[in-house]
Design a protein around this motif. Structure first.
Motif, PDB file in Angstrom:
ATOM      1  N   VAL A 134       0.864  -1.175   0.000  1.00 48.35           N
ATOM      2  CA  VAL A 134       0.000   0.000   0.000  1.00 48.35           C
ATOM      3  C   VAL A 134       0.906   1.233   0.000  1.00 48.35           C
ATOM      4  O   VAL A 134       1.853   1.283   0.794  1.00 48.35           O
ATOM      5  N   ASP A 145      -4.321   6.367  12.009  1.00 47.69           N
ATOM      6  CA  ASP A 145      -5.612   6.233  11.320  1.00 47.69           C
ATOM      7  C   ASP A 145      -5.473   5.563   9.963  1.00 47.69           C
ATOM      8  O   ASP A 145      -6.261   4.696   9.592  1.00 47.69           O
ATOM      9  N   ARG A 148      -4.618   1.873  10.382  1.00 48.92           N
ATOM     10  CA  ARG A 148      -5.810   1.169  10.883  1.00 48.92           C
ATOM     11  C   ARG A 148      -6.780   0.883   9.730  1.00 48.92           C
ATOM     12  O   ARG A 148      -7.244  -0.241   9.544  1.00 48.92           O
ATOM     13  N   THR A 149      -7.045   1.913   8.918  1.00 52.96           N
ATOM     14  CA  THR A 149      -7.977   1.774   7.804  1.00 52.96           C
ATOM     15  C   THR A 149      -7.497   0.724   6.803  1.00 52.96           C
ATOM     16  O   THR A 149      -8.246  -0.168   6.404  1.00 52.96           O
ATOM     17  N   GLU A 150      -6.223   0.828   6.410  1.00 52.79           N
ATOM     18  CA  GLU A 150      -5.708  -0.063   5.368  1.00 52.79           C
ATOM     19  C   GLU A 150      -5.649  -1.505   5.843  1.00 52.79           C
ATOM     20  O   GLU A 150      -5.977  -2.430   5.089  1.00 52.79           O
ATOM     21  N   SER A 152      -7.429  -2.927   8.358  1.00 52.80           N
ATOM     22  CA  SER A 152      -8.778  -3.469   8.603  1.00 52.80           C
ATOM     23  C   SER A 152      -9.439  -3.873   7.290  1.00 52.80           C
ATOM     24  O   SER A 152     -10.140  -4.878   7.199  1.00 52.80           O
ATOM     25  N   LYS A 153      -9.203  -3.037   6.259  1.00 48.19           N
ATOM     26  CA  LYS A 153      -9.802  -3.294   4.959  1.00 48.19           C
ATOM     27  C   LYS A 153      -9.275  -4.584   4.326  1.00 48.19           C
ATOM     28  O   LYS A 153     -10.007  -5.355   3.732  1.00 48.19           O
ATOM     29  N   ARG A 154      -7.959  -4.830   4.482  1.00 53.41           N
ATOM     30  CA  ARG A 154      -7.337  -5.927   3.726  1.00 53.41           C
ATOM     31  C   ARG A 154      -7.157  -7.213   4.515  1.00 53.41           C
ATOM     32  O   ARG A 154      -6.841  -8.252   3.930  1.00 53.41           O
ATOM     33  N   LYS A 155      -7.285  -7.131   5.827  1.00 55.88           N
ATOM     34  CA  LYS A 155      -7.202  -8.328   6.691  1.00 55.88           C
ATOM     35  C   LYS A 155      -6.036  -9.266   6.351  1.00 55.88           C
ATOM     36  O   LYS A 155      -6.237 -10.467   6.097  1.00 55.88           O
ATOM     37  N   SER A 183      -5.573  -3.674  14.688  1.00 55.70           N
ATOM     38  CA  SER A 183      -6.427  -3.662  13.495  1.00 55.70           C
ATOM     39  C   SER A 183      -6.617  -5.016  12.831  1.00 55.70           C
ATOM     40  O   SER A 183      -7.344  -5.132  11.857  1.00 55.70           O
TER      41      SER A 183
END
Ligand code: PLP
Length: 356
Positions: A134, A145, A148-150, A152-155, A183
């Protein structure tokens, strides 16, 4: 004689080439972030003593669990770490590879944030682990932030964060490490190859009660020990048990163990150049800025410098002057290792002439 196309190579390796920076014999080598201050004769003699002792035992396999070395590494890192929480291998690259062998594989996914250390995708490939990268935020930072977002989205099953980051020098905050850890439920590896040069705290301070957190370190940079090939990690003892499953038996030779223990005994001496290297790092930042270039802030022993109209040309011209730096493939940029005071002076002098 044949060539690779005619051999039944693993299909995913077709067309791949070996990784490695050019090893060019010029007087000033600022391309692979070694400690250019060298090793004193006193330290070298201690290494020889330890190796001489070990040499008398070379008819036997070495201590497979290298508990004496792990004890010394635990003591060096502090934070109340025990030998059971420490693992080591032939360079932190091998630590990373064992980590991927244990926790990666075809069913896993590894995630990191680009630009970062170019061995991560290679080690993923070698261990058949799918790899996702990413792009970092503006200025190559990683905020809690964003991470955390990236994540959580991609697991992913593995996340690697390099702090300070190679090749950008960017610091990694503990808040970002904590956010990453919370995350997902996979393994989080923090590559602290350059932590000895950083101003911020180590993620080692977050280890207790975080069994999925792994901190890797190396003796190749601050320790001035790249040639000995010693990397290590700290983690929960269960993570170490996973590494012990995949490691080759006796992977750390008796000679390597002896040399590493001598280096730890003399660590105060070996690490003495760290402050001086940080002074040179700041000199490079100020010096290239005066030349109209745009250095990124760095907490490592190198500086990523932006603003070159033609970095490849400058790279070649510097080699002609006996100085090698690193073209890391970021447009307009070159990465320069902070070496000795004399090396910085030469580098800044030659750059001024070339850019004039
Ligand atoms: C240099 C470096 C390493 C260290 O590699 P070794 O195998 O220990 O020599 C690890 N990670 C990063 C980001 C590095 O730059």
């Amino acid at each position: 004689m044949t060539n690779l196309e005619n051999l039944p190579l693993r299909p995913d390796l077709a067309g791949q080439v070996p990784y490695g920076a050019p090893q060019i014999d010029v007087p000033i080598r600022l391309n692979v972030n070694e400690n250019t201050h060298g090793i004193s004769e006193q330290v070298a003699l201690r290494i020889v003593e330890r190796i001489a002792e070990a040499a008398l035992t070379l008819n036997r396999y070495p201590d497979r669990e290298f508990m004496e070395l792990r004890g010394m590494l635990a003591e060096f890192l502090g934070e109340g770490l025990t030998p059971e929480q420490i693992w080591a291998a032939n360079g932190s690259n091998e630590v990373l590879q064992q980590f991927f062998q244990a926790f990666g594989g075809p069913e896993a996914t590894a995630l990191s944030f680009d630009p970062t250390y170019s061995m991560y995708p290679n080690i993923s490939r070698n261990t058949l682990t799918p790899y996702v990268s990413v792009p970092r935020e503006e200025g190559f930072v990683l905020t809690p932030d964003f991470v955390r977002t990236e994540i959580s989205k991609r697991k992913p099953s593995i996340v690697i964060l390099c702090g300070p980051n190679n090749p950008t020098g960017t610091a990694l905050s503990l808040e970002t490490v904590e956010a990453a850890y919370e995350s997902f439920d996979g393994m989080l590896l923090i590559d602290e190859a350059y932590q000895e040069f950083a101003d911020g705290p180590s993620a080692l301070t977050l280890l207790s009660d975080r069994p999925r957190l792994v901190i890797s370190r190396t003796m190749s940079k601050a320790f001035a020990f790249a040639g000995a090939r010693v990397g290590y990690m700290a983690a929960d003892p269960a993570v170490v048990d996973a590494m012990r499953i995949v490691r080759l038996p006796y992977h750390l030779s008796a000679l390597t163990q002896a040399a590493a223990m001598a280096a730890l005994e003399t660590s105060a001496e070996l690490l003495r150049s760290v402050d001086q290297i940080k002074v040179q790092r700041e000199r490079i930042i100020a010096g290239v800025r005066k030349l109209g270039l745009s250095p990124y802030p760095s907490e490592a022993n190198f500086v990523l410098v932006d603003g070159f109209e033609n970095p490849k040309e400058i790279f070649e011209e510097l080699i002609g002057k006996g100085i090698i730096v690193r073209d890391v493939g970021i447009p307009g940029c070159l990465r320069i290792t902070a070496g000795t005071e004399a090396e910085t002076t030469r580098l800044l002098g030659e750059l001024a002439l070339l850019l004039d």
